[in-house]
Design a protein around this motif. Structure first.
Motif, short mmCIF file in Angstrom:
data_model
loop_
_atom_site.label_atom_id
_atom_site.label_comp_id
_atom_site.label_asym_id
_atom_site.label_seq_id
_atom_site.Cartn_x
_atom_site.Cartn_y
_atom_site.Cartn_z
N UNK A 276 0.80 -1.23 0.00
CA UNK A 276 0.00 0.00 0.00
C UNK A 276 0.83 1.28 0.00
N UNK A 277 2.13 1.18 0.18
CA UNK A 277 3.01 2.35 0.34
C UNK A 277 2.72 3.13 1.61
N UNK A 278 1.83 2.60 2.49
CA UNK A 278 1.58 3.21 3.80
C UNK A 278 2.87 3.16 4.62
N UNK A 279 3.12 4.20 5.40
CA UNK A 279 4.30 4.23 6.25
C UNK A 279 3.85 4.07 7.70
N UNK A 280 4.50 3.14 8.41
CA UNK A 280 4.19 2.88 9.82
C UNK A 280 5.46 3.06 10.64
N UNK A 281 5.30 3.33 11.93
CA UNK A 281 6.43 3.44 12.85
C UNK A 281 6.29 2.37 13.92
N UNK A 282 7.37 1.60 14.13
CA UNK A 282 7.35 0.52 15.11
C UNK A 282 8.70 0.37 15.79
N UNK A 283 8.68 -0.20 16.98
CA UNK A 283 9.91 -0.58 17.66
C UNK A 283 10.40 -1.90 17.10
N UNK A 284 11.67 -2.20 17.32
CA UNK A 284 12.26 -3.43 16.80
C UNK A 284 11.59 -4.69 17.29
N UNK A 285 11.03 -4.66 18.51
CA UNK A 285 10.38 -5.84 19.05
C UNK A 285 9.13 -6.25 18.30
N UNK A 286 8.55 -5.33 17.53
CA UNK A 286 7.35 -5.64 16.75
C UNK A 286 7.68 -6.18 15.36
N UNK A 287 8.96 -6.15 15.00
CA UNK A 287 9.37 -6.49 13.64
C UNK A 287 10.10 -7.84 13.58
N UNK A 288 9.95 -8.50 12.45
CA UNK A 288 10.66 -9.75 12.16
C UNK A 288 11.34 -9.61 10.80
N UNK A 289 12.52 -10.18 10.63
CA UNK A 289 13.13 -10.16 9.29
C UNK A 289 12.22 -10.89 8.31
N UNK A 290 12.13 -10.39 7.10
CA UNK A 290 11.28 -11.01 6.08
C UNK A 290 12.07 -12.03 5.28
#
Length: 69
Positions: free
Chosen positions: A55-69
């Motif tokens: 969607x090209x939407x931009x979100x802001x998150x801390x590292x704990x919410x993210x996983x490598x793809x």
């Protein structure tokens, strides 16, 4: 300790719409304003801006919410 990512890393995270993937476009190590809110960030606990692949939407998150793809 939270995961560390760099600009250009491809990551996934959960959103209200389900699992989303995107690319990190900014790393914040100081407090910053985003969408009308102050987001807290430090060198030890950065926040990441991620641009969604679909969607090209931009979100802001801390590292704990993210996983490598």
């Amino acid at each position: 300790m939270a995961k560390r990512f760099e600009i250009g890393d491809h990551v996934t995270w959960n959103s209200e719409a389900g699992r989303v993937s995107g690319t990190i476009i900014a790393v914040h190590t100081r407090d910053f304003d985003y969408k009308g809110h102050t987001h807290r960030a430090t060198e030890d606990d950065p926040q990441y801006e991620i641009k969604s692949d679909k969607t090209d939407h931009v979100a802001a998150h801390r590292g704990g919410a993210l996983e490598p793809a």
